[in-house]
Motif scaffolding. Structure first.
Motif, short mmCIF file in Angstrom:
data_model
loop_
_atom_site.label_atom_id
_atom_site.label_comp_id
_atom_site.label_asym_id
_atom_site.label_seq_id
_atom_site.Cartn_x
_atom_site.Cartn_y
_atom_site.Cartn_z
N TYR A 183 0.83 -1.21 0.00
CA TYR A 183 0.00 0.00 0.00
C TYR A 183 0.86 1.25 0.00
O TYR A 183 2.05 1.21 0.33
N GLN A 184 0.21 2.35 -0.35
CA GLN A 184 0.77 3.68 -0.23
C GLN A 184 -0.33 4.61 0.27
O GLN A 184 -1.49 4.50 -0.15
N PRO A 185 0.02 5.54 1.18
CA PRO A 185 -1.01 6.46 1.69
C PRO A 185 -1.43 7.47 0.62
O PRO A 185 -0.63 7.87 -0.22
N LEU A 186 -2.68 7.86 0.65
CA LEU A 186 -3.21 8.87 -0.26
C LEU A 186 -4.05 9.84 0.54
O LEU A 186 -4.93 9.42 1.32
N GLN A 187 -3.77 11.10 0.36
CA GLN A 187 -4.54 12.13 1.05
C GLN A 187 -5.55 12.71 0.07
O GLN A 187 -5.19 13.22 -0.99
N VAL A 188 -6.85 12.59 0.42
CA VAL A 188 -7.91 13.18 -0.40
C VAL A 188 -8.29 14.50 0.25
O VAL A 188 -8.66 14.55 1.42
N VAL A 189 -8.12 15.57 -0.51
CA VAL A 189 -8.36 16.92 0.03
C VAL A 189 -9.37 17.63 -0.85
O VAL A 189 -9.65 17.23 -1.98
N ALA A 190 -9.94 18.71 -0.28
CA ALA A 190 -10.84 19.54 -1.08
C ALA A 190 -10.05 20.16 -2.22
O ALA A 190 -8.86 20.46 -2.06
N PRO A 191 -10.67 20.38 -3.37
CA PRO A 191 -9.96 20.97 -4.50
C PRO A 191 -9.32 22.29 -4.09
O PRO A 191 -9.94 23.12 -3.42
N GLY A 192 -8.08 22.52 -4.45
CA GLY A 192 -7.40 23.74 -4.07
C GLY A 192 -6.07 23.87 -4.79
O GLY A 192 -5.60 22.97 -5.47
N ILE A 193 -5.47 25.06 -4.60
CA ILE A 193 -4.18 25.39 -5.20
C ILE A 193 -3.19 25.62 -4.09
O ILE A 193 -3.53 26.21 -3.05
N ASP A 194 -1.96 25.15 -4.28
CA ASP A 194 -0.91 25.40 -3.29
C ASP A 194 0.39 25.64 -4.05
O ASP A 194 1.01 24.70 -4.57
N LEU A 195 0.82 26.91 -4.13
CA LEU A 195 2.00 27.29 -4.90
C LEU A 195 3.24 27.31 -4.01
O LEU A 195 3.20 27.80 -2.87
N THR A 196 4.35 26.79 -4.54
CA THR A 196 5.65 26.82 -3.85
C THR A 196 6.73 27.17 -4.86
O THR A 196 6.52 27.12 -6.06
N ILE A 197 7.90 27.51 -4.33
CA ILE A 197 9.08 27.79 -5.14
C ILE A 197 10.14 26.73 -4.83
O ILE A 197 10.36 26.38 -3.66
N SER A 198 10.83 26.22 -5.88
CA SER A 198 11.96 25.31 -5.66
C SER A 198 13.09 25.67 -6.62
O SER A 198 12.90 26.38 -7.60
N SER A 199 14.29 25.16 -6.30
CA SER A 199 15.50 25.36 -7.12
C SER A 199 15.76 26.83 -7.41
O SER A 199 16.09 27.22 -8.53
N ALA A 200 15.62 27.68 -6.38
CA ALA A 200 15.90 29.10 -6.55
C ALA A 200 17.39 29.31 -6.84
O ALA A 200 18.25 28.70 -6.20
N TYR A 201 17.70 30.21 -7.80
CA TYR A 201 19.08 30.39 -8.25
C TYR A 201 19.33 31.85 -8.62
O TYR A 201 18.47 32.50 -9.23
#
Length: 932
Positions: A627-645
């Motif tokens: 098995y693998q866990p799955l999180q069911v959430v209300a529809p939504g947006i979540d913005l992040t930043i990665s690999s800042a240079y």
């Protein structure tokens, strides 16, 4: 490390003192060095001897020097104690001699770290001579030895240990190998000596009666040292058989005076045996095991001498017999001659003969008889015969099977493998086309109980020919586990009439085991691990069959569950089809699943279920789920930043930076018009005090997607020097509603430094280094701003100078410019320079001067000049005479002579009309003494 000796030199200063008296100081011993070349002598009983490098240095290359040390006291002996020793092993050597020259007995030769230890002069002179040689490469510390004298020399004590002889049984005239070690048990160094080997009837050394066999030499041995000795010894040919001893006698010539002369001998017993060859036959073979009378047959064997002495040349006889014993009834077919055989050696013998026509069908033997003529006297005459059976058969084919094999000898029921073999026709007539059958049997006998597995067909076979056959065989499903045989049966239907039907079967062992399948899931993975109702998730992983049989077609089911256990309440949300999984192998799978739109928000598990429809019978049905866990959430947006240079972590105010990052949406709904903003901040927290530097254009970012963003920003001109942060902010204006507004910021460190400009020139080039005054040159070069701020404007001046230093005397002959040059950047410049027409010929310098008008404030104003030398030719004529000749090189005084020549203007301007004068001179230099 060598010890060092220092000397204090004092001078008396006559400053009102009538005398300054010094007594000898005890302990300041004399030091001596080896000569680099040549020979010298020393007479002393105290001091230290070094190589020619002295106390602190390395010895020289190409050393070849000799020194002889005599005792300062009559009747004494010189003693050298080596306190250090290091030379290049194999190339640089110290040789020590017991006497006054290199002709004296050699005490030893030493190299590497093999120190001589303590050595004495033992002769009446008491002297020791040393010679040191070195090659031209690699010099080391060398050596140091303390010199002293003694009234008597401790004597060495030689003995023999670890003596062995191999073999210990030998015939007269035979050879044995002797090995041992000679030890110097105590006392002084033993000079080089020989180890003698004797043959004796007892273990007591009697030089007058024991037989000397040989000797081995060895070098000098310091106390406690040993050397290995070995030799090959020949027992005299006329030695009577019996028990003897090999005596090892250290210093058998008494060249070394020892403290104990009674422990120099060690004995090893041997047995001398009578010479006794013994011939036997080994590896006898026939070219065929069945043959028609009147046909040729080839015999091959080895004759081996298992005795202890040489067997003279002899022959092997080949006989036809009805049994395996040699008798007068047997028929000799042929023989093969061979040379002498040493003890323990063998020789090959081969012959071919015709089986007599008319020989009745039946079983016969070929007898291989060693020394059939009895030419060799042997210790055993009853072991000379070996027999090989064969059959005389009527005319006809005869099929056999050889080189049979199966690819896998460990199989499950219902599985397949490859079987292959060669079918041979060993008969004397051609065999028509036939099959090779493959059968599963519980024994090695072919009968009606055996199970046919398959067959392969081959063409007709000529007499003596063979055919390769192969087939894929399948072990019947339901075959009980156990040990079996695969029978390879030539002509199983008996379609070919053969001279022998009893040799058609060969076999190969096979183990059948019960088939098992056991499927498991490993490395299960979900992408993403969070979604909203109605969302789609990708699956991947490995399905492994840890059984021993192939698993056929089935599927992997994906179930939505509130726990990790599969039960009837779980909901099938997707599946992946699997065609097959081989035993002990795994297969990758990929799929998708869709979370029902009615699923409540919360934490769930996706169960990966191998063979969820139970299509495969498995030995273990309890390990099919992971098995693998799955999180069911209300529809939504979540913005992040990665690999800042940022393109640089240090810059100046008003400078440009390149920035880039990834704008990520880890939510479950698409983000439209998402922006990444870039800010200058004194900390890592985004707030109203931060200064906007720029942003990337708005883009759409899908759920669980990423978009690469980049921009070029400028650090504000008024920014004070110091440490800052560049903040990368997702949705900086908060125009997008997110499920998490606290993870939108990433940052990179940035140091803002005071603006600096520093220009210098490099790679200056002139189109010519030889130019006439008044002409123009092309000048090129590179200008580099090694500061951190923009330089503007940027100029390069070209000056003509008599040296390489710019000063007020230099003349500007050209210039060029460019608008600006960023910090850390360089640019190519091109200009022209005109050499003044009024300067004289000579060597000059063209100076390339950055910021030649001093328009820019630089951190370093002393590195702006680069130069190139040129040769300038001034303007004017230059007349020279060429090709001068006279009509005669010998003439009388008053006689006429014709002269001709060319006058050449090698200058760069016109020469007015002029005359050529002709003068008589006593030399080649024109002066006032010459006669026109």
């Amino acid at each position: 490390m060598k010890s060092s000796t220092f000397f204090l030199h004092l001078s008396a200063l006559l400053l009102g003192i009538s005398c300054l008296c010094l007594r000898p100081v005890a302990g300041l011993a004399q030091t001596y060095t080896m000569p680099a070349t040549g020979t010298t002598t020393i007479t002393t009983c105290a001091g230290t001897l070094y190589d020619d490098g002295g106390a602190g240095g390395y010895y020289s290359p190409y050393d070849d020097g000799t020194v002889t040390i005599y005792p300062a006291t009559a009747g004494n002996k010189v003693r050298l104690i080596f306190t250090s020793f290091s030379t290049e092993l194999g190339y640089d050597y110290l040789s020590i001699y017991d006497g006054t020259s290199t002709s004296a007995p050699l005490l030893g030769t030493y190299a590497g770290t093999n120190s001589p230890g303590t050595v004495y002069g033992t002769t009446s002179s008491g002297a020791i001579t040393l010679r040191f040689t070195s090659d031209y490469t690699v010099q080391y510390d060398g050596f140091a030895a303390t010199i002293s004298c003694v009234t008597s020399v401790p004597q060495p004590d030689l003995t023999v240990q670890g003596a062995t002889v191999s073999p210990t049984n030998v015939v007269a005239g035979g050879t044995v190998a002797a090995n041992s070690q000679v030890y110097n048990l105590s006392g002084g160094t033993a000079s080089s000596s020989d180890l003698g080997y004797y043959l004796s009837t007892d273990n007591v050394f009697s030089p007058t009666t024991d037989t000397f066999l040989s000797y081995s030499s060895g070098g000098a041995l310091a106390a406690g040292q040993s050397s290995t000795r070995y030799a090959n010894l020949t027992v005299p040919a006329g030695t009577t058989p019996g028990t003897y001893y090999i005596l090892f006698a250290a210093d058998y010539q008494n060249a070394v005076a020892e403290s104990n002369e009674t422990n120099n001998v060690t004995a090893v017993g041997i047995s001398v045996q009578a010479a006794s060859p013994d011939l036997i036959i080994q590896s006898p073979t026939l070219s065929a095991t069945s043959i028609q009378s009147g046909s040729p047959l080839t015999f091959n064997c080895y004759i081996y001498n298992q005795g202890n002495s040489v067997a003279s040349s002899s022959s092997v006889g080949f006989y036809l017999s009805t049994d395996n014993a040699l008798s007068s009834d047997d028929t000799q077919l042929t023989s093969a001659y061979g040379t002498a055989l040493s003890a323990g050696y063998s020789g090959q013998r081969t012959g071919t003969a015709i089986i007599p026509s008319g020989t009745a069908v039946g079983t016969y033997y070929i007898l291989f008889v060693a020394d059939y003529q009895n030419q060799v006297a042997e210790t055993n005459e009853n072991n000379n015969v070996s027999a090989v059976s064969f059959a005389v058969v009527p005319p006809g084919p005869d099929l056999t099977v050889a080189q049979q094999s199966v690819y896998s000898s460990y199989l499950a029921a219902g599985t397949s493998t490859s079987a292959y073999a060669y079918v041979y026709n060993i008969g004397n007539q051609a065999a028509s086309s036939s099959n090779l059958g493959y059968y599963l049997s519980t024994n090695t006998t072919f009968d009606a109980n055996d199970v046919a597995l398959g067959s392969s067909t081959g063409a007709a076979l000529a007499a003596g020919a063979s055919s390769y056959r192969s087939a894929t065989i399948t072990i019947p499903t339901g075959t009980a586990a156990g040990s079996y045989y695969v029978l390879f049966v030539a002509d199983p239907a008996n379609l070919v009439t053969e001279s022998s039907e009893t040799n058609n079967v060969a076999y190969y062992s096979l183990t059948v085991y019960a088939p098992t399948i056991d499927l498991t899931i490993s490395s299960a993975y979900l992408t993403p691990s969070q979604t909203s109702p109605g969302g789609t998730v990708s699956t991947s992983g490995y399905e492994y069959n840890q059984g021993n049989a192939t698993a056929g077609a089935h599927r992997i089911g994906y179930y939505l569950s509130t726990n990790t256990t599969l039960d009837a309440s779980d909901l099938l949300v997707g599946s992946s089809a699997i065609s097959q999984v081989y035993a002990t192998y795994s297969t990758t799978f990929n799929g998708t699943l869709t979370v029902p739109t009615t699923t409540a928000v919360g934490s769930y598990y996706i169960l990966f279920v191998a063979d969820d429809q139970y299509q495969i019978a498995e030995t273990n049905e309890n390990n099919n789920v992971t098995y693998q866990p799955l999180q069911v959430v209300a529809p939504g947006i979540d913005l992040t930043i990665s690999s800042a240079y940022v393109s640089s972590y240090q810059t100046a105010a008003n400078s440009t930076l390149s920035v880039n990052c990834y704008l990520n949406n880890q939510g479950t709904a698409t983000a439209n018009s998402a922006v990444a903003g870039y800010y200058l901040s004194t900390n890592t927290t985004f707030d109203a005090s931060d200064i906007a530097l720029g942003s990337s254009a708005a883009v759409t970012v899908a759920a669980n997607g990423s978009v690469y963003r980049s921009a070029t920003v400028i650090i504000p001109a008024a920014t004070a020097a110091g440490n800052y942060y560049v903040l990368f902010v997702a949705d900086p204006a908060n125009t997008i509603s997110e499920t998490n507004e606290n993870n939108n910021v990433a940052y990179q460190y940035l140091t803002v430094v005071a603006p600096t400009i520093d220009l210098y020139m490099y790679s200056g080039y002139l189109s010519s280094t030889y130019v006439t005054a008044g002409n123009t040159l092309n000048a090129t070069g590179y200008i580099y701003n090694q500061g951190n701020a923009v330089a503007s404007p940027v100029t390069m001046g070209l000056y003509l100078s008599t040296n390489s230093v710019l000063d007020s005397n230099d003349q500007l002959i050209g210039s060029t410019s460019l608008a600006s040059l960023a910090g850390g950047a360089s640019s190519y410049l091109y200009g022209t320079a005109t050499i003044p027409a009024n300067i004289g010929s000579g060597t000059y310098y063209v100076l390339f001067v950055a910021d030649y008008q001093n328009q820019l404030a630089e951190t370093n104003e002393n590195n702006n000049v680069l130069y190139q030398t040129i040769q300038v030719v001034g303007i004017g004529p230059d007349l020279v005479m060429q090709s001068a000749t006279v009509t005669s090189y010998t003439l009388a005084a008053g006689g006429p002579v014709g002269v001709t020549s060319y006058i050449y203007n090698q200058g760069n301007s016109t020469a007015s009309s002029s005359n050529a004068g002709f003068y008589l001179s006593t030399n080649a230099t024109f002066d006032s003494s010459d006669i026109q």
